[in-house]
Design an enzyme around this catalytic site. Sequence first.
Site, PDB file in Angstrom:
ATOM      1  N   LYS A   1     -30.542 -33.342 -68.541  1.00 27.82           N
ATOM      2  CA  LYS A   1     -31.502 -34.352 -69.305  1.00 27.82           C
ATOM      3  C   LYS A   1     -32.405 -33.356 -69.948  1.00 27.82           C
ATOM      4  O   LYS A   1     -32.819 -32.391 -69.771  1.00 27.82           O
ATOM      5  CB  LYS A   1     -32.186 -34.987 -68.021  1.00 27.82           C
ATOM      6  CG  LYS A   1     -33.003 -36.250 -68.233  1.00 27.82           C
ATOM      7  CD  LYS A   1     -33.090 -37.111 -67.109  1.00 27.82           C
ATOM      8  CE  LYS A   1     -34.088 -38.220 -67.641  1.00 27.82           C
ATOM      9  NZ  LYS A   1     -33.977 -39.120 -66.504  1.00 27.82           N
TER      10      LYS A   1
ATOM     11  N   GLU B   1     -33.381 -51.433 -54.982  1.00 26.09           N
ATOM     12  CA  GLU B   1     -34.640 -52.306 -54.586  1.00 26.09           C
ATOM     13  C   GLU B   1     -34.133 -53.150 -53.414  1.00 26.09           C
ATOM     14  O   GLU B   1     -34.806 -53.510 -52.780  1.00 26.09           O
ATOM     15  CB  GLU B   1     -35.112 -53.310 -55.752  1.00 26.09           C
ATOM     16  CG  GLU B   1     -35.669 -52.622 -56.812  1.00 26.09           C
ATOM     17  CD  GLU B   1     -34.887 -51.487 -57.697  1.00 26.09           C
ATOM     18  OE1 GLU B   1     -33.739 -51.758 -57.708  1.00 26.09           O
ATOM     19  OE2 GLU B   1     -35.422 -50.674 -58.364  1.00 26.09           O
TER      20      GLU B   1
ATOM     21  N   ARG C   1     -35.334 -58.365 -58.007  1.00 30.28           N
ATOM     22  CA  ARG C   1     -33.795 -57.893 -57.522  1.00 30.28           C
ATOM     23  C   ARG C   1     -33.767 -58.235 -56.159  1.00 30.28           C
ATOM     24  O   ARG C   1     -32.849 -58.474 -55.602  1.00 30.28           O
ATOM     25  CB  ARG C   1     -33.595 -56.276 -57.582  1.00 30.28           C
ATOM     26  CG  ARG C   1     -33.522 -55.786 -58.917  1.00 30.28           C
ATOM     27  CD  ARG C   1     -31.878 -55.719 -59.063  1.00 30.28           C
ATOM     28  NE  ARG C   1     -31.638 -55.805 -60.674  1.00 30.28           N
ATOM     29  CZ  ARG C   1     -31.119 -54.707 -61.264  1.00 30.28           C
ATOM     30  NH1 ARG C   1     -30.681 -53.787 -60.673  1.00 30.28           N
ATOM     31  NH2 ARG C   1     -30.847 -54.705 -62.454  1.00 30.28           N
TER      32      ARG C   1
HETATM   33  C1  LIG Z   1     -33.756 -52.064 -61.328  1.00 30.70           C
HETATM   34  C2  LIG Z   1     -34.533 -50.997 -61.876  1.00 30.70           C
HETATM   35  N1  LIG Z   1     -35.172 -50.272 -61.036  1.00 30.70           N
HETATM   36  C3  LIG Z   1     -35.918 -48.813 -61.511  1.00 30.70           C
HETATM   37  C4  LIG Z   1     -35.908 -48.661 -62.733  1.00 30.70           C
HETATM   38  C5  LIG Z   1     -36.734 -47.729 -63.308  1.00 30.70           C
HETATM   39  N2  LIG Z   1     -35.731 -46.438 -64.011  1.00 30.70           N
HETATM   40  C6  LIG Z   1     -35.460 -46.267 -65.372  1.00 30.70           C
HETATM   41  S1  LIG Z   1     -34.398 -45.222 -65.724  1.00 30.70           S
HETATM   42  C7  LIG Z   1     -34.373 -44.527 -64.101  1.00 30.70           C
HETATM   43  C8  LIG Z   1     -33.686 -43.328 -63.750  1.00 30.70           C
HETATM   44  C9  LIG Z   1     -32.136 -43.661 -64.321  1.00 30.70           C
HETATM   45  O1  LIG Z   1     -31.265 -42.441 -63.644  1.00 30.70           O
HETATM   46  P1  LIG Z   1     -29.945 -42.313 -64.604  1.00 30.70           P
HETATM   47  O2  LIG Z   1     -29.340 -43.640 -64.472  1.00 30.70           O
HETATM   48  O3  LIG Z   1     -29.292 -41.301 -64.008  1.00 30.70           O
HETATM   49  O4  LIG Z   1     -30.192 -42.048 -65.960  1.00 30.70           O
HETATM   50  P2  LIG Z   1     -30.979 -40.705 -66.652  1.00 30.70           P
HETATM   51  O5  LIG Z   1     -32.470 -41.243 -66.843  1.00 30.70           O
HETATM   52  O6  LIG Z   1     -30.770 -39.446 -65.593  1.00 30.70           O
HETATM   53  O7  LIG Z   1     -30.360 -40.474 -68.011  1.00 30.70           O
HETATM   54  C10 LIG Z   1     -35.173 -45.305 -63.332  1.00 30.70           C
HETATM   55  C11 LIG Z   1     -35.401 -45.174 -61.845  1.00 30.70           C
HETATM   56  C12 LIG Z   1     -35.140 -49.460 -63.695  1.00 30.70           C
HETATM   57  N3  LIG Z   1     -34.923 -49.233 -64.902  1.00 30.70           N
HETATM   58  N4  LIG Z   1     -34.315 -50.571 -63.095  1.00 30.70           N
END
Ligand SMILES: Cc1ncc(C[n+]2csc(CCOP(=O)(O)OP(=O)(O)O)c2C)c(N)n1
Length: 637
Positions: free
Chosen positions: A284, A373, A401
């Site tokens: 990242k 969630e 959700r």
């Molecule tokens: C249902 C939901 N919960 C929380 C989020 C907030 N959120 C946005 S990106 C993220 C992390 C995602 O991690 P990953 O899929 O590993 O992608 P990365 O950012 O590491 O590339 C979160 C928790 C969201 N977008 N949707």
Amino acid sequence: MGEQKKCLLDQIENPGDLRKLSLEDLILLSGELRQFIVDIVSNNSGHLGASLGVVELTVALHYIYNTPYDQIIWDVGHQAYGHKILTGRKNVFHTNRKYKGISGFPKMSESEYDSFGVGHSSTSISAALGIAVASQLKGEKNRNVVAVIGDGSLTGGLAFEGLNNAGSSKANLLVVLNDNNMAIDPNVGALNEYLIDITTSKTYNKVKTDIWNILGKMGPTQRAVQKLESALKSALLRHSNLFESLNFRYFGPVDGHDVVHLAKVLGDLKNIPGPKLLHVLTTKGKGLKYAEEDQTTFHAPGLFNKDTGEIIKITSDTPQPPRYQDVFGQTIVELGETNPKIVAITPAMISGSSLRPFFEKYPERSFDVGIAEQHAVTFSAGLAAQGMVPFCCIYSSFMQRSFDQVIHDTALQKLQVVFCLDRAGLVGDDGATHHGAFDMAYMRCIPNMIISAPMNEEELRNLMFTSQAENYGPFVIRYPRGSGVMTEWHKPFKLLPIGKGRMLRDGSDLAIITIGTVGNFAEEACRILSNEMIEAAHVDMRFLKPLDTELLHDIFKRFKTIITVEDGTINGGLGSTVLEFMCENGYHAHVKRLGIPDRFVDHGSQAQLYRECGYDTQGIVDAVKSLIKSKAYSSII
Ligand SMILES: Cc1ncc(C[n+]2csc(CCOP(=O)(O)OP(=O)(O)O)c2C)c(N)n1
């Protein structure tokens, strides 16, 4: 990042241009794309680290797949900036997340390359499976469908529902698992440990080498596929694989920053039918030292100096009100000191909910459950069933959700879970997927719920204090994104009477009824109107449920013109509640409801969106004046 001569990116209007490049050119292009993202995001703010991490993957996917005919479905979509830039939106990318500009997430109405709209996590596999199955049904045999999902998003139950269904189908589907070992904060849970294990396992590295050797030698023929399968089978005897056990063919892990290798691998996989998973390892923030080193900050850093990584903050000589989330974060630490039953639950939003201080002080009472969630709510309900006092902290829009978990697991059993809904109301630049528009409407119809919204920081603290002082059952506290209004907010706690509002200002011409922080718009509007000899009373309800009927009787007996204001959908929220009260009690008044209208509101600054929806100070003033001018006012008064 070294200085590069910019040339290739300028030649790319769409992925068709990209496909004209040589494999080696992809390396140069990836560097340019990365630099372009950094240049714009440092000036404009937005999500950064995730997009930097998938630059090579994005280039390789569009190089190999025939998009937009072939479909790429991004999970969450915060990592899709490179995709946007390569698919015809380079020249408008500077408008990313701005009012009337392009969305920060893939959006079907924005581009034919955005195969599926997104913003919330863990949807990509289900959506991709639906698209792949529809293609089969329509007889489109040669269409490829790819879901790109992060290791964080894979922790969401929906992703597993998709895997489970896809694994038993014959759908021609590729899931690319973008594994960077991070969500916004470091990724958590047993699955995360499994992915680390599989990544570092010697067996798997050996399998990976075997497989790619075979593919490399044989090319994409049926014979190669058969050999590959037998290699996998023998590998599986040595090491069981989660994805294989779900009927996916597992490939990888591969280096997600070697664009040439990635393109070759994707090219080979294209010819392998059925559900497949390619495990790609990425970093990242790749390419920016400071973003790689502080991945949480650079997930969405705001404005920053692209050379030094310094975050640019607007400073002021006078003390500024704190953000609501920080008031929440500090208050839960204080409450945790006196009430040892308080536990904090977050679905992967420790930093985003300002829970870091609580997690550091009370690690044994702190639970990051992954991006889950639904589980977060039922897990909280389980804790409450044993007498703990869970503060279940979920952004309003993500709470959507967990509707059944709130009803079936919590409210039905009248369990004491404090639902702290951050980002309630219009959130601004994240846009339609993230606005906390609906919580008042969808919580209000559930029996046993207490639903509250503070007007300022002091009220937020007092509501939090009240929610844990006694067992009232499920207790919602909703508060918005951004800063509050008080600089002197840290006052001794006060117990608030449940279901009681307060008359903040009396008046003679009309009454304005508000809930939550929009009460501050109303206060300001009342002052402006008073200067023009219009005297408006202002009532802050504090609680949407139970409703302060005594206060409403008083208002309806005295006023024939009433305006309701809420930072939530007017359908089913405060305005609807007040109308129901009026009808059921035989009152007759002209009620104007201000709030989020019955449509999805796009992105922009919060101030721009409040303006657009007409419930900021100016909107309230305008509404009052037009009501007073209207026939209804004179006939009713
Ligand atoms: C249902 C939901 N919960 C929380 C989020 C907030 N959120 C946005 S990106 C993220 C992390 C995602 O991690 P990953 O899929 O590993 O992608 P990365 O950012 O590491 O590339 C979160 C928790 C969201 N977008 N949707």
